[in-house]
Scaffold this motif. Structure first.
Motif, PDB file in Angstrom:
ATOM      1  N   ASP A  65     -27.480 -11.394 -36.332  1.00 15.27           N
ATOM      2  CA  ASP A  65     -26.194 -10.487 -36.690  1.00 15.27           C
ATOM      3  C   ASP A  65     -25.819  -9.386 -37.828  1.00 15.27           C
ATOM      4  O   ASP A  65     -25.608  -8.180 -37.480  1.00 15.27           O
ATOM      5  N   ARG A  66     -26.153  -9.952 -39.108  1.00 13.83           N
ATOM      6  CA  ARG A  66     -25.584  -9.861 -40.798  1.00 13.83           C
ATOM      7  C   ARG A  66     -26.447  -8.249 -40.535  1.00 13.83           C
ATOM      8  O   ARG A  66     -26.509  -7.235 -40.845  1.00 13.83           O
ATOM      9  N   PRO A  76     -21.691  -2.197 -29.898  1.00 14.96           N
ATOM     10  CA  PRO A  76     -20.696  -2.233 -28.764  1.00 14.96           C
ATOM     11  C   PRO A  76     -20.930  -3.569 -28.584  1.00 14.96           C
ATOM     12  O   PRO A  76     -22.173  -4.577 -28.048  1.00 14.96           O
ATOM     13  N   ASP A  77     -19.318  -3.898 -27.334  1.00 14.25           N
ATOM     14  CA  ASP A  77     -19.729  -5.147 -26.893  1.00 14.25           C
ATOM     15  C   ASP A  77     -20.931  -5.657 -26.188  1.00 14.25           C
ATOM     16  O   ASP A  77     -21.259  -6.945 -26.292  1.00 14.25           O
ATOM     17  N   VAL A  78     -21.290  -5.228 -25.381  1.00 15.45           N
ATOM     18  CA  VAL A  78     -21.838  -5.300 -24.214  1.00 15.45           C
ATOM     19  C   VAL A  78     -22.919  -5.494 -25.010  1.00 15.45           C
ATOM     20  O   VAL A  78     -24.149  -5.825 -23.830  1.00 15.45           O
ATOM     21  N   ALA A  79     -23.959  -4.662 -25.654  1.00 16.17           N
ATOM     22  CA  ALA A  79     -25.529  -5.246 -26.481  1.00 16.17           C
ATOM     23  C   ALA A  79     -24.888  -6.480 -27.375  1.00 16.17           C
ATOM     24  O   ALA A  79     -26.421  -7.042 -26.451  1.00 16.17           O
ATOM     25  N   ILE A  83     -27.919  -9.146 -25.168  1.00 15.34           N
ATOM     26  CA  ILE A  83     -28.331  -9.998 -25.864  1.00 15.34           C
ATOM     27  C   ILE A  83     -28.648 -10.996 -25.425  1.00 15.34           C
ATOM     28  O   ILE A  83     -30.133 -12.348 -25.601  1.00 15.34           O
ATOM     29  N   GLU A  84     -27.376 -11.979 -25.488  1.00  9.42           N
ATOM     30  CA  GLU A  84     -27.586 -12.917 -25.109  1.00  9.42           C
ATOM     31  C   GLU A  84     -27.820 -13.964 -23.694  1.00  9.42           C
ATOM     32  O   GLU A  84     -28.298 -14.600 -23.219  1.00  9.42           O
ATOM     33  N   LEU A  85     -28.009 -13.080 -22.677  1.00  7.66           N
ATOM     34  CA  LEU A  85     -28.198 -12.899 -21.558  1.00  7.66           C
ATOM     35  C   LEU A  85     -29.585 -12.719 -20.814  1.00  7.66           C
ATOM     36  O   LEU A  85     -30.007 -12.936 -19.537  1.00  7.66           O
ATOM     37  N   SER A  86     -30.241 -11.482 -21.481  1.00 12.54           N
ATOM     38  CA  SER A  86     -31.619 -11.954 -21.516  1.00 12.54           C
ATOM     39  C   SER A  86     -32.374 -12.962 -21.169  1.00 12.54           C
ATOM     40  O   SER A  86     -32.146 -13.501 -22.242  1.00 12.54           O
ATOM     41  N   ASP A  87     -33.245 -12.872 -20.131  1.00 15.01           N
ATOM     42  CA  ASP A  87     -33.853 -13.903 -20.412  1.00 15.01           C
ATOM     43  C   ASP A  87     -34.866 -14.067 -20.528  1.00 15.01           C
ATOM     44  O   ASP A  87     -36.352 -14.798 -20.731  1.00 15.01           O
ATOM     45  N   LYS A  88     -35.950 -12.999 -21.614  1.00 15.09           N
ATOM     46  CA  LYS A  88     -37.169 -11.964 -21.928  1.00 15.09           C
ATOM     47  C   LYS A  88     -36.679 -11.189 -22.906  1.00 15.09           C
ATOM     48  O   LYS A  88     -34.878 -10.440 -23.042  1.00 15.09           O
ATOM     49  N   PRO A  89     -37.354 -10.982 -24.133  1.00 14.31           N
ATOM     50  CA  PRO A  89     -37.143  -9.824 -24.857  1.00 14.31           C
ATOM     51  C   PRO A  89     -36.822  -8.214 -24.524  1.00 14.31           C
ATOM     52  O   PRO A  89     -37.278  -8.271 -24.103  1.00 14.31           O
ATOM     53  N   THR A  90     -35.715  -8.537 -25.328  1.00 17.65           N
ATOM     54  CA  THR A  90     -34.793  -6.832 -25.045  1.00 17.65           C
ATOM     55  C   THR A  90     -34.638  -6.141 -26.179  1.00 17.65           C
ATOM     56  O   THR A  90     -33.978  -6.912 -27.171  1.00 17.65           O
ATOM     57  N   THR A  91     -35.199  -4.811 -26.284  1.00 23.71           N
ATOM     58  CA  THR A  91     -34.720  -3.758 -26.949  1.00 23.71           C
ATOM     59  C   THR A  91     -33.684  -2.838 -26.527  1.00 23.71           C
ATOM     60  O   THR A  91     -33.712  -2.551 -25.278  1.00 23.71           O
ATOM     61  N   LEU A  92     -33.245  -2.440 -27.760  1.00 20.41           N
ATOM     62  CA  LEU A  92     -31.900  -1.964 -27.499  1.00 20.41           C
ATOM     63  C   LEU A  92     -31.305  -0.258 -28.072  1.00 20.41           C
ATOM     64  O   LEU A  92     -32.404  -1.365 -29.285  1.00 20.41           O
ATOM     65  N   ILE A  93     -31.618   0.788 -27.755  1.00 17.87           N
ATOM     66  CA  ILE A  93     -31.366   1.675 -28.465  1.00 17.87           C
ATOM     67  C   ILE A  93     -29.937   2.041 -29.080  1.00 17.87           C
ATOM     68  O   ILE A  93     -28.951   2.180 -28.290  1.00 17.87           O
ATOM     69  N   VAL A 113     -34.093  -1.567 -31.486  1.00 18.70           N
ATOM     70  CA  VAL A 113     -33.882  -2.382 -32.470  1.00 18.70           C
ATOM     71  C   VAL A 113     -34.105  -3.573 -31.184  1.00 18.70           C
ATOM     72  O   VAL A 113     -33.643  -3.232 -30.041  1.00 18.70           O
ATOM     73  N   ARG A 114     -34.256  -4.840 -31.585  1.00 14.37           N
ATOM     74  CA  ARG A 114     -34.414  -6.009 -31.179  1.00 14.37           C
ATOM     75  C   ARG A 114     -34.421  -7.107 -31.898  1.00 14.37           C
ATOM     76  O   ARG A 114     -34.848  -7.068 -33.101  1.00 14.37           O
ATOM     77  N   LEU A 115     -33.966  -7.798 -31.943  1.00 12.90           N
ATOM     78  CA  LEU A 115     -33.165  -9.486 -32.350  1.00 12.90           C
ATOM     79  C   LEU A 115     -34.208 -10.417 -31.786  1.00 12.90           C
ATOM     80  O   LEU A 115     -34.835 -10.609 -30.912  1.00 12.90           O
ATOM     81  N   VAL A 116     -34.632 -10.663 -32.812  1.00 14.94           N
ATOM     82  CA  VAL A 116     -36.153 -12.119 -32.407  1.00 14.94           C
ATOM     83  C   VAL A 116     -35.607 -13.365 -33.255  1.00 14.94           C
ATOM     84  O   VAL A 116     -34.734 -13.379 -34.341  1.00 14.94           O
ATOM     85  N   LYS A 117     -36.370 -14.056 -32.752  1.00 21.64           N
ATOM     86  CA  LYS A 117     -36.114 -15.985 -33.141  1.00 21.64           C
ATOM     87  C   LYS A 117     -37.315 -16.279 -33.141  1.00 21.64           C
ATOM     88  O   LYS A 117     -37.534 -17.583 -33.796  1.00 21.64           O
ATOM     89  N   GLU A 118     -38.651 -15.643 -32.441  1.00 19.05           N
ATOM     90  CA  GLU A 118     -39.639 -16.178 -33.266  1.00 19.05           C
ATOM     91  C   GLU A 118     -40.008 -16.219 -34.140  1.00 19.05           C
ATOM     92  O   GLU A 118     -39.858 -15.567 -35.708  1.00 19.05           O
ATOM     93  N   PRO A 119     -40.633 -17.733 -34.044  1.00 20.89           N
ATOM     94  CA  PRO A 119     -41.406 -18.599 -35.964  1.00 20.89           C
ATOM     95  C   PRO A 119     -41.399 -16.864 -37.104  1.00 20.89           C
ATOM     96  O   PRO A 119     -40.888 -17.004 -38.016  1.00 20.89           O
TER      97      PRO A 119
END
Length: 191
Positions: A65-66, A76-79, A83-93, A113-119
């Motif tokens: 997040d930082r 936007p809050d909806v972003a 991100i939280e509700l998506s069950d697959k990788p999601t890119t936001l513009i 942009v996409r937030l990733v957790k992949e190691p």
């Protein structure tokens, strides 16, 4: 894929990236070509390798997040909900990015942009303390490779480093792309 292998590859990729190089690496979706998203010269190398117009922006990966708030003053809050509700990788513009290379920002002043957790990606960005460019490992206009074996020799030879984590995933797919304006308009670009 062992922790030791990941740590070795993160170290090797970081050394190349900090010196302005570009890498070929596994993401949470398909294999990508990447560099430091704040280095305009490195971004230019990717456009040249892909034979892609600089007017076509690329995705930027982030791991926290930082990091997101360092690039976007308003999210936007909806972003966060997507991100939280998506069950697959999601890119936001998102609108009005800053603190990244100018040549990675789209003409309408947006950034994908996409937030990733992949190691591997997560640890590499932790080491870089910067976002990472991610664009599919193909020449512009050609099909996106679904596995490492499908990557064109031109791409393999054109990067400064190929990350040695070739565990084949099941037919990887590109991420969903959703455009979110600060005016709260939502548009699905790629389902």
């Amino acid at each position: 894929m062992s922790q030791q292998n990941i740590n070795t590859e993160v170290h090797n990729a970081f050394e190349v990236i900090k010196n302005g190089g570009i890498i070929l690496y596994p993401t949470d979706t398909v294999w990508g070509i990447g560099c430091d998203a704040t280095n305009a010269e490195a971004v230019k190398k990717i456009y040249a390798l892909k034979q892609r117009e600089e007017s076509k922006s690329m995705i930027v990966l982030m791991n926290s997040d930082r990091m997101m708030y360092n690039v976007f003053k308003e999210i936007p809050d909806v972003a966060w909900e997507l991100i939280e509700l998506s069950d697959k990788p999601t890119t936001l513009i998102l609108d009005n990015p800053s603190n990244v290379a100018q040549n990675i920002i789209a003409a309408d002043n947006t950034l994908a942009v996409r937030l990733v957790k992949e190691p591997f990606c997560y640890k590499l960005m932790e080491r870089m303390k910067k976002p990472l460019v991610s664009t599919s490992a193909n020449v512009s206009g050609m099909p996106t490779p679904k596995s490492f074996k499908e990557i064109d020799r031109h791409i393999l030879d054109g990067v400064d480093y190929v990350v040695n984590l070739h565990d084949e995933k099941n037919a990887a797919k590109p991420s969903t792309i959703i455009k979110l304006g600060n005016d709260l308009q939502v548009k699905v670009i790629r389902p």
